[in-house]
Design a protein around this motif. Structure first.
Motif, PDB file in Angstrom:
ATOM      1  N   LYS A  62      25.280 -26.799 138.980  1.00  0.00           N
ATOM      2  CA  LYS A  62      23.879 -26.401 138.866  1.00  0.00           C
ATOM      3  C   LYS A  62      23.734 -24.966 139.369  1.00  0.00           C
ATOM      4  CE  LYS A  62      21.589 -30.903 139.124  1.00  0.00           C
ATOM      5  NZ  LYS A  62      22.784 -31.692 138.836  1.00  0.00           N
ATOM      6  N   ALA A  63      23.047 -24.133 138.580  1.00  0.00           N
ATOM      7  CA  ALA A  63      22.901 -22.727 138.938  1.00  0.00           C
ATOM      8  C   ALA A  63      22.190 -22.595 140.284  1.00  0.00           C
ATOM      9  CB  ALA A  63      22.125 -21.987 137.857  1.00  0.00           C
ATOM     10  N   THR A  64      22.853 -21.921 141.210  1.00  0.00           N
ATOM     11  CA  THR A  64      22.337 -21.734 142.570  1.00  0.00           C
ATOM     12  C   THR A  64      22.337 -20.239 142.874  1.00  0.00           C
ATOM     13  OG1 THR A  64      23.290 -23.862 143.228  1.00  0.00           O
ATOM     14  CG2 THR A  64      22.647 -22.341 144.994  1.00  0.00           C
ATOM     15  N   PHE A  65      21.201 -19.740 143.342  1.00  0.00           N
ATOM     16  CA  PHE A  65      21.042 -18.306 143.555  1.00  0.00           C
ATOM     17  C   PHE A  65      20.825 -17.989 145.029  1.00  0.00           C
ATOM     18  CE2 PHE A  65      19.576 -19.390 139.322  1.00  0.00           C
ATOM     19  CZ  PHE A  65      20.227 -18.454 138.536  1.00  0.00           C
ATOM     20  N   PHE A  66      20.856 -16.684 145.343  1.00  0.00           N
ATOM     21  CA  PHE A  66      20.499 -16.228 146.674  1.00  0.00           C
ATOM     22  C   PHE A  66      19.143 -15.539 146.576  1.00  0.00           C
ATOM     23  CE2 PHE A  66      20.282 -13.050 150.054  1.00  0.00           C
ATOM     24  CZ  PHE A  66      20.550 -13.842 151.165  1.00  0.00           C
ATOM     25  N   SER A  67      18.173 -16.059 147.314  1.00  0.00           N
ATOM     26  CA  SER A  67      16.831 -15.478 147.314  1.00  0.00           C
ATOM     27  C   SER A  67      16.792 -14.292 148.267  1.00  0.00           C
ATOM     28  CB  SER A  67      15.794 -16.530 147.745  1.00  0.00           C
ATOM     29  OG  SER A  67      14.532 -15.925 147.952  1.00  0.00           O
ATOM     30  N   ARG A  68      16.531 -13.111 147.733  1.00  0.00           N
ATOM     31  CA  ARG A  68      16.472 -11.914 148.578  1.00  0.00           C
ATOM     32  C   ARG A  68      15.225 -11.908 149.440  1.00  0.00           C
ATOM     33  NH1 ARG A  68      16.883  -7.432 144.123  1.00  0.00           N
ATOM     34  NH2 ARG A  68      15.561  -8.995 143.096  1.00  0.00           N
ATOM     35  N   SER A  69      14.158 -12.553 148.994  1.00  0.00           N
ATOM     36  CA  SER A  69      12.922 -12.578 149.786  1.00  0.00           C
ATOM     37  C   SER A  69      13.007 -13.581 150.932  1.00  0.00           C
ATOM     38  CB  SER A  69      11.727 -12.911 148.895  1.00  0.00           C
ATOM     39  OG  SER A  69      11.912 -14.168 148.253  1.00  0.00           O
ATOM     40  N   LYS A  70      13.630 -14.744 150.665  1.00  0.00           N
ATOM     41  CA  LYS A  70      13.739 -15.778 151.691  1.00  0.00           C
ATOM     42  C   LYS A  70      15.060 -15.719 152.452  1.00  0.00           C
ATOM     43  CE  LYS A  70      10.786 -19.018 149.161  1.00  0.00           C
ATOM     44  NZ  LYS A  70      10.689 -20.362 148.541  1.00  0.00           N
ATOM     45  N   GLN A  71      15.987 -14.867 151.939  1.00  0.00           N
ATOM     46  CA  GLN A  71      17.311 -14.757 152.561  1.00  0.00           C
ATOM     47  C   GLN A  71      17.966 -16.130 152.731  1.00  0.00           C
ATOM     48  OE1 GLN A  71      19.081 -11.670 153.805  1.00  0.00           O
ATOM     49  NE2 GLN A  71      17.731 -11.147 152.085  1.00  0.00           N
ATOM     50  N   ALA A  72      17.955 -16.872 151.618  1.00  0.00           N
ATOM     51  CA  ALA A  72      18.524 -18.223 151.642  1.00  0.00           C
ATOM     52  C   ALA A  72      18.946 -18.617 150.232  1.00  0.00           C
ATOM     53  CB  ALA A  72      17.504 -19.223 152.182  1.00  0.00           C
ATOM     54  N   LEU A  73      19.827 -19.620 150.150  1.00  0.00           N
ATOM     55  CA  LEU A  73      20.233 -20.144 148.849  1.00  0.00           C
ATOM     56  C   LEU A  73      19.107 -20.986 148.252  1.00  0.00           C
ATOM     57  CD1 LEU A  73      23.911 -21.358 149.412  1.00  0.00           C
ATOM     58  CD2 LEU A  73      23.071 -19.053 148.971  1.00  0.00           C
ATOM     59  N   TRP A  74      18.997 -20.964 146.932  1.00  0.00           N
ATOM     60  CA  TRP A  74      18.065 -21.875 146.261  1.00  0.00           C
ATOM     61  C   TRP A  74      18.640 -22.340 144.933  1.00  0.00           C
ATOM     62  CZ3 TRP A  74      15.426 -20.614 141.577  1.00  0.00           C
ATOM     63  CH2 TRP A  74      15.553 -19.273 141.165  1.00  0.00           C
ATOM     64  N   VAL A  75      18.520 -23.629 144.711  1.00  0.00           N
ATOM     65  CA  VAL A  75      18.997 -24.245 143.476  1.00  0.00           C
ATOM     66  C   VAL A  75      17.867 -24.189 142.460  1.00  0.00           C
ATOM     67  CG1 VAL A  75      19.924 -26.326 142.387  1.00  0.00           C
ATOM     68  CG2 VAL A  75      20.502 -25.791 144.768  1.00  0.00           C
ATOM     69  N   LYS A  76      18.100 -23.570 141.328  1.00  0.00           N
ATOM     70  CA  LYS A  76      17.089 -23.525 140.289  1.00  0.00           C
ATOM     71  C   LYS A  76      16.736 -24.939 139.859  1.00  0.00           C
ATOM     72  CE  LYS A  76      14.514 -22.146 136.881  1.00  0.00           C
ATOM     73  NZ  LYS A  76      13.164 -21.630 137.124  1.00  0.00           N
ATOM     74  N   GLY A  77      15.459 -25.303 140.010  1.00  0.00           N
ATOM     75  CA  GLY A  77      15.011 -26.631 139.629  1.00  0.00           C
ATOM     76  C   GLY A  77      14.874 -27.602 140.781  1.00  0.00           C
ATOM     77  N   GLU A  78      15.201 -27.175 142.011  1.00  0.00           N
ATOM     78  CA  GLU A  78      15.164 -28.112 143.141  1.00  0.00           C
ATOM     79  C   GLU A  78      13.762 -28.628 143.425  1.00  0.00           C
ATOM     80  OE1 GLU A  78      16.774 -26.171 146.530  1.00  0.00           O
ATOM     81  OE2 GLU A  78      15.472 -24.414 146.368  1.00  0.00           O
ATOM     82  N   THR A  79      12.727 -27.864 143.061  1.00  0.00           N
ATOM     83  CA  THR A  79      11.350 -28.338 143.241  1.00  0.00           C
ATOM     84  C   THR A  79      10.716 -28.760 141.924  1.00  0.00           C
ATOM     85  OG1 THR A  79      10.536 -26.049 143.106  1.00  0.00           O
ATOM     86  CG2 THR A  79      10.963 -26.946 145.297  1.00  0.00           C
ATOM     87  N   SER A  80      11.047 -28.082 140.830  1.00  0.00           N
ATOM     88  CA  SER A  80      10.431 -28.369 139.529  1.00  0.00           C
ATOM     89  C   SER A  80      11.181 -29.416 138.721  1.00  0.00           C
ATOM     90  CB  SER A  80      10.342 -27.085 138.700  1.00  0.00           C
ATOM     91  OG  SER A  80      11.643 -26.614 138.365  1.00  0.00           O
ATOM     92  N   GLY A  81      12.464 -29.591 139.015  1.00  0.00           N
ATOM     93  CA  GLY A  81      13.286 -30.476 138.198  1.00  0.00           C
ATOM     94  C   GLY A  81      13.880 -29.783 136.986  1.00  0.00           C
ATOM     95  N   ASN A  82      13.566 -28.485 136.818  1.00  0.00           N
ATOM     96  CA  ASN A  82      14.067 -27.723 135.666  1.00  0.00           C
ATOM     97  C   ASN A  82      15.400 -27.062 136.006  1.00  0.00           C
ATOM     98  OD1 ASN A  82      11.685 -28.368 134.279  1.00  0.00           O
ATOM     99  ND2 ASN A  82      10.633 -26.588 135.100  1.00  0.00           N
ATOM    100  N   PHE A  83      16.424 -27.892 136.118  1.00  0.00           N
ATOM    101  CA  PHE A  83      17.740 -27.406 136.517  1.00  0.00           C
ATOM    102  C   PHE A  83      18.415 -26.639 135.375  1.00  0.00           C
ATOM    103  CE2 PHE A  83      17.075 -31.149 139.223  1.00  0.00           C
ATOM    104  CZ  PHE A  83      17.345 -30.610 140.469  1.00  0.00           C
ATOM    105  N   LEU A  84      19.409 -25.862 135.740  1.00  0.00           N
ATOM    106  CA  LEU A  84      20.260 -25.164 134.791  1.00  0.00           C
ATOM    107  C   LEU A  84      21.668 -25.735 134.939  1.00  0.00           C
ATOM    108  CD1 LEU A  84      19.015 -21.511 135.394  1.00  0.00           C
ATOM    109  CD2 LEU A  84      18.655 -22.849 133.309  1.00  0.00           C
ATOM    110  N   GLU A  85      22.087 -26.536 133.973  1.00  0.00           N
ATOM    111  CA  GLU A  85      23.407 -27.153 134.007  1.00  0.00           C
ATOM    112  C   GLU A  85      24.445 -26.140 133.519  1.00  0.00           C
ATOM    113  OE1 GLU A  85      23.932 -30.029 135.255  1.00  0.00           O
ATOM    114  OE2 GLU A  85      21.929 -30.929 135.324  1.00  0.00           O
TER     115      GLU A  85
END
Length: 206
Positions: free
Chosen positions: A51-74
């Protein structure tokens, strides 16, 4: 270069403070969906979890695309460019990729006409379980494989007849019908368009 957990350290992390831009591309249509940034930890998570996982420059933390919306990127494939300082990641999106609810963060982009076949393939998959009374695609599926195959045969004959006895516009219309009904039959047989393209490429390379 194909990126794996074994060669993450070969990327040019030092160029941008240990961050690398990651372009997300639809694995089937080639459409550009979004762009984000990854550090070594997020890239490793992407490769490990799929699952596509990014680094948030604003939050300075990892975030998984779709972790709140369910719209993941496989994730299907991760590539780096010739300088090893950017990533191209082919993904199968689960729902809209943009936080604004659009399929892409670049909604104005134009897909090539060839890639539209892949987009149509996705639409057919989405509609096959709809109400047959409301959707022609669902109606075709409800009739079964034999009727679908027969329809492809009929459309093939109509293409041939249009080529020898009708106008260019008639031929174009019949070809469009043939392509569409062939995609429906492929979906019924659980065959992806990419598999047909692979056969064509193999023949071309011989």
């Amino acid at each position: 270069m194909l990126v794996t957990n074994d060669n993450i350290n070969d990327l040019a992390w030092q160029k941008m403070d240990n961050l690398i831009p990651a372009i997300i591309q639809h694995a089937a249509t080639g459409a550009i969906l979004m762009q984000g940034y990854m550090n070594q930890a997020s890239l490793q998570a992407t490769l490990t979890t799929g699952k596509a996982t990014f680094f948030s420059r604003s939050k300075q933390a990892l975030w998984v695309k779709g972790e709140t919306s369910g719209n993941f990127l496989e994730v299907k494939q991760v590539l780096t460019d010739c300088d090893n300082d950017s990533l191209l990641i082919a993904c199968e999106p689960i729902g809209p990729s943009c936080h604004l609810g659009t399929e892409s963060c670049f909604p104005e982009q134009k897909l090539t006409q060839q890639n539209f076949l892949s987009q149509l393939e996705q639409v057919i998959q989405q509609r096959k379980d709809d109400d047959p009374k409301e959707s022609y695609t669902a109606h075709l599926f409800s009739r079964g494989t034999t009727k679908m195959a027969q329809k492809v045969g009929e459309e093939g004959v109509e293409v041939a007849l249009a080529a020898v006895a009708e106008t260019k516009e008639d031929l174009l219309g019949e070809c469009a019908d043939l392509f569409y009904h062939t995609l429906v039959l492929l979906a019924d047989q659980k065959i992806e368009l990419s598999e047909v393209m692979e056969v064509l490429q193999t023949r071309h390379n011989k």
